[in-house]
Enzyme design. Sequence first.
Site: not given
Ligand code: BGC
Length: 735
Positions: A348, A611
């Site tokens: 990402e 996270e």
């Molecule tokens: C990201 C997040 C993001 C989210 C959306 C994820 O894959 O890593 O931090 O805000 O998707 O909900």
Amino acid sequence: MEKTANALALLRQASFIRQADDFGDVVPVFKKTVWADKPVSRAILHVTALGFYEAYLNGGRVGRFIFAPGWTSYRTRLQAQSYDVTDLTESCNVLEIAVGRGRRFHARTDEELPDLPSRDIALIAALEITYEDGTGETVFTDESWTCSKSNVLYSDIYNGETVDYNAPTDGDFPVRTVDVPKDILILTEGEESREMARLPAVERITTPKGETVLDFGQEVTGYVEWKVPEKQGAEFVLYHAEMLDKDGNFYTENLRSAKCEIHVISDGRPHLYKPRFTFQGFRYIKLVGFDADINLEDFNAVVVFSDMKRTGFFACGDELVQQLYENVVWGQRGNFLDVPTDCPQRDERLGWTGDAQVFARTASFTYDTRRFFRKWLHDLAADQRENGAVPHVVPRVWDGQGSAAWGDACTIVPWQVYLAYGDTSVLREQFNSMKRWVDFIGTECSEPGLWDGGSHFGDWLSLDAGDEATAGFTDDDLIATAMYANSVDITIKAGKLLGEDVSAYEALYPVIVNAYRTHFLNDGKPEHETQTAQVLALTFGLTDNPAREMKKLCDDIEACGHLKTGFVGAGYLLHVLSDNGRTDLAYRLLLRREFPSWLYPVTMGATTTWERWDGMKPDRSFATPAMNSFNHYAYGAVADWLYGDVAGINPDEQEPGYRHIVLRPHPSKALGYAKARLLTERGEIVSSWEYTGEGDNCEFSFTVPDGSHATLYLDGETYEFESGTHHATFEFAGF
Ligand code: BGC
């Protein structure tokens, strides 16, 4: 980096070029030799690229910008840089500029991102030379340049890099011009990404699987610089990981499709290697192909992030809380690499808007974020859709848009930047974007003020919707309507400061509050009674009965003993408790060590913010690899409670930029002492307290810089301070 007014005008006279032949994945190096037959008084290189570039003049690296020209919304905005290269000039000047693929490919599909201004990498440059006799000339990129293949056979930010020191790099190949609109060129707005620190490897580990792993002792974002063993033709491979698994083996599953591999083939000569167009988020590396006698000193982690000025500091007497704080700072370093990203490791590494708004206040205390956020907010506005919807990620690399609490970055981030630095220009620049966003929300409402329907991330990763759920239990419509109220409120405040007519928004605001009360408040529906629901109602002033919502919130926390909030609620939770007379409970949540809590990851050895609350479970197994980063700053927003409510330094909306400082310390015997410092334009602010060991005596010390004044709120009393350092001892039982 130089600021020269005519940089763009000069670059517009140059042509975008690329290699005429197909080099496959090999990184090209563009070249031009420029003879200076008179003494040079000044030489400036103006340059940018689609892709990341690295320039050398006569073998010397030009500037210190890593991953230049930075990442912006390339459709309409491509930053150009100007470097003073006078010191590198000679009579025969060989200019060489390598261009890697940069942010052009989709991590998971390896396909080029849609709508880029060119399907190819492209370089544009102008070398402006002024001679001592006052004459001058400018050399532009055009078809007279040549290019060669570099020894970088492959380079991609997600997958890593392959370098073969044996690869031929001396050929001269033709270039061709590429049609890229030059009106996308802009001067550099953000901070340069730079190599900010080097950390040595601290331990060599042989894992149960027999693999050789080095530990840097800290999760960082950047790359490893290492001495390539001198073994002609031998291939050495580095893999990167954030964690070892519960058996102590190297763990990469959570990187998803990002390969994060470095391959280097030796030519038998000594090389100190570091990648040029890729970075990883890692604490550990696995070595393959190396001899058994590895020297730890041959490996250094190079930490790369935006070169922002460090402004905020916090210290306290509890080791775990201190480590939590350090983790938050590392989380910012790891994810403020030109764009505020969700994470630095898996496939990402995107400018997720929701994460950025949650963390903006904390970020703007710890570092001076003005330039960093200003650039990103310009991209946000540039990427906003025609209907005003804000994309989920900025720069926009795909089409998701319009989620509550994510899109609201467009009001919250500028507002936090304004509070921190007191400069209305960020509001001026973003005001139109704010209006477009709240107007967009208006079109989504089924009745005035009620943002229902739509597609949202909800209270992302909260703990009230079951183990595998990501979106949380709190009603999406409730969150959306609450965030709508907040965004309209900010738009009104910003508009008033700017002298804009905000009467329509002033009329709208009570309608939203009313819709919230009618549809979500105190109706007994479990999805309206979550911790996050109470937190939002209290934070945004949406309840007509704060005591009732506060009681429900506290009862819920007392009943289960812990927080359940996700991305939307967590950052506000402790503030709500301390603002409403329950600092004791806020401290209980802060100091809790068991899952779920802020300290739980610290007890598990975290060196950055995770996270998920349970990224690694108490038995050391992992949460699902589908979504489990160990460097995600969102929950690190707790640090603004440390700055603002533990140590006690807060900005004031009426006199932002800390012209008036709201001192609101909450001494705690459990912490023993706390101290925060903040460097502002007027000077240093300090707030500290310490229990001296004599009963309830707590010693306070505050420094207020010239040009600022402060109000201390303590134990129901207020005290006014002018500039200077003030000491006082109060009897205060503490929390
Ligand atoms: C990201 C997040 C993001 C989210 C959306 C994820 O894959 O890593 O931090 O805000 O998707 O909900």
